[in-house]
Design a protein around this motif. Structure first.
Motif, mmCIF file in Angstrom:
data_model
loop_
_atom_site.group_PDB
_atom_site.id
_atom_site.type_symbol
_atom_site.label_atom_id
_atom_site.label_comp_id
_atom_site.label_asym_id
_atom_site.label_seq_id
_atom_site.Cartn_x
_atom_site.Cartn_y
_atom_site.Cartn_z
ATOM 1 N N GLY A 38 0.798 -1.213 0.000
ATOM 2 C CA GLY A 38 0.000 0.000 0.000
ATOM 3 C C GLY A 38 0.830 1.260 0.000
ATOM 4 N N TYR A 39 0.382 2.228 0.796
ATOM 5 C CA TYR A 39 0.974 3.557 0.851
ATOM 6 C C TYR A 39 1.420 3.818 2.285
ATOM 7 C CZ TYR A 39 -1.501 3.805 -3.566
ATOM 8 O OH TYR A 39 -1.956 3.546 -4.828
ATOM 9 N N SER A 40 2.683 4.154 2.462
ATOM 10 C CA SER A 40 3.276 4.274 3.784
ATOM 11 C C SER A 40 3.364 5.732 4.234
ATOM 12 C CB SER A 40 4.676 3.648 3.753
ATOM 13 O OG SER A 40 5.324 3.800 4.978
ATOM 14 N N PHE A 41 2.950 5.972 5.491
ATOM 15 C CA PHE A 41 3.026 7.293 6.107
ATOM 16 C C PHE A 41 3.672 7.155 7.482
ATOM 17 C CE2 PHE A 41 -0.275 7.878 3.024
ATOM 18 C CZ PHE A 41 -0.239 9.214 2.673
ATOM 19 N N CYS A 42 4.412 8.166 7.889
ATOM 20 C CA CYS A 42 5.011 8.223 9.219
ATOM 21 C C CYS A 42 4.235 9.267 10.017
ATOM 22 C CB CYS A 42 6.483 8.626 9.107
ATOM 23 S SG CYS A 42 7.307 8.798 10.696
ATOM 24 N N TYR A 43 3.894 8.923 11.264
ATOM 25 C CA TYR A 43 3.181 9.865 12.123
ATOM 26 C C TYR A 43 3.740 9.774 13.530
ATOM 27 C CZ TYR A 43 0.519 5.990 14.156
ATOM 28 O OH TYR A 43 0.160 4.854 14.813
ATOM 29 N N LYS A 44 3.436 10.776 14.343
ATOM 30 C CA LYS A 44 3.872 10.793 15.739
ATOM 31 C C LYS A 44 2.686 10.476 16.635
ATOM 32 C CE LYS A 44 7.897 13.689 15.554
ATOM 33 N NZ LYS A 44 8.667 14.728 16.170
ATOM 34 N N THR A 45 2.951 9.632 17.622
ATOM 35 C CA THR A 45 1.921 9.306 18.607
ATOM 36 C C THR A 45 1.805 10.455 19.603
ATOM 37 O OG1 THR A 45 3.483 8.226 20.091
ATOM 38 C CG2 THR A 45 2.441 6.840 18.396
#
Length: 113
Positions: A38-45
């Motif tokens: 799929g499509y990868s995203f980085c996020y902060k918790t």
């Protein structure tokens, strides 16, 4: 007119890092690129840890505006609205996440012009 525009722009930034509203979830993430699943995203918790999330599907109308499959938008920051569904199959079930809306975040450099 400029003040109204600035206020409207600033109010669109008031998004928590991760929230769930009636089956639609939102988070702010940086697009990392197209991968096999799929499509990868980085996020902060909320605690500040960086996590990666992969979305299986994206609505075709979104891909017309943001052609993520050619990795043109790698490194750009988006607010992502998505759903998670459980697909029942003969061999069991699997979770499928679908992006239903992308909102590109505007950098502050554009607002100063």
């Amino acid at each position: 007119m400029q003040i109204t525009l600035l206020i409207l722009t600033l109010t669109s930034f008031v998004v928590f890092p991760y929230q769930k509203i009636e089956g639609i979830e939102k988070l702010e993430g940086i697009y990392q690129g197209r991968i096999e699943d799929g499509y990868s995203f980085c996020y902060k918790t909320e605690s500040g840890l960086e996590r990666t999330i992969v979305f299986n599907e994206i609505l075709s109308i979104i891909l017309e505006k943001y052609p993520l499959y050619i990795n043109k938008h790698v490194g750009q920051n988006f607010i992502i609205s998505f759903t998670k569904d459980i697909i029942m199959e003969e061999k069991g079930s699997r979770e499928v996440s679908t992006i239903i809306r992308l909102q590109k975040l505007v950098s502050w450099h554009h607002l100063r012009k």
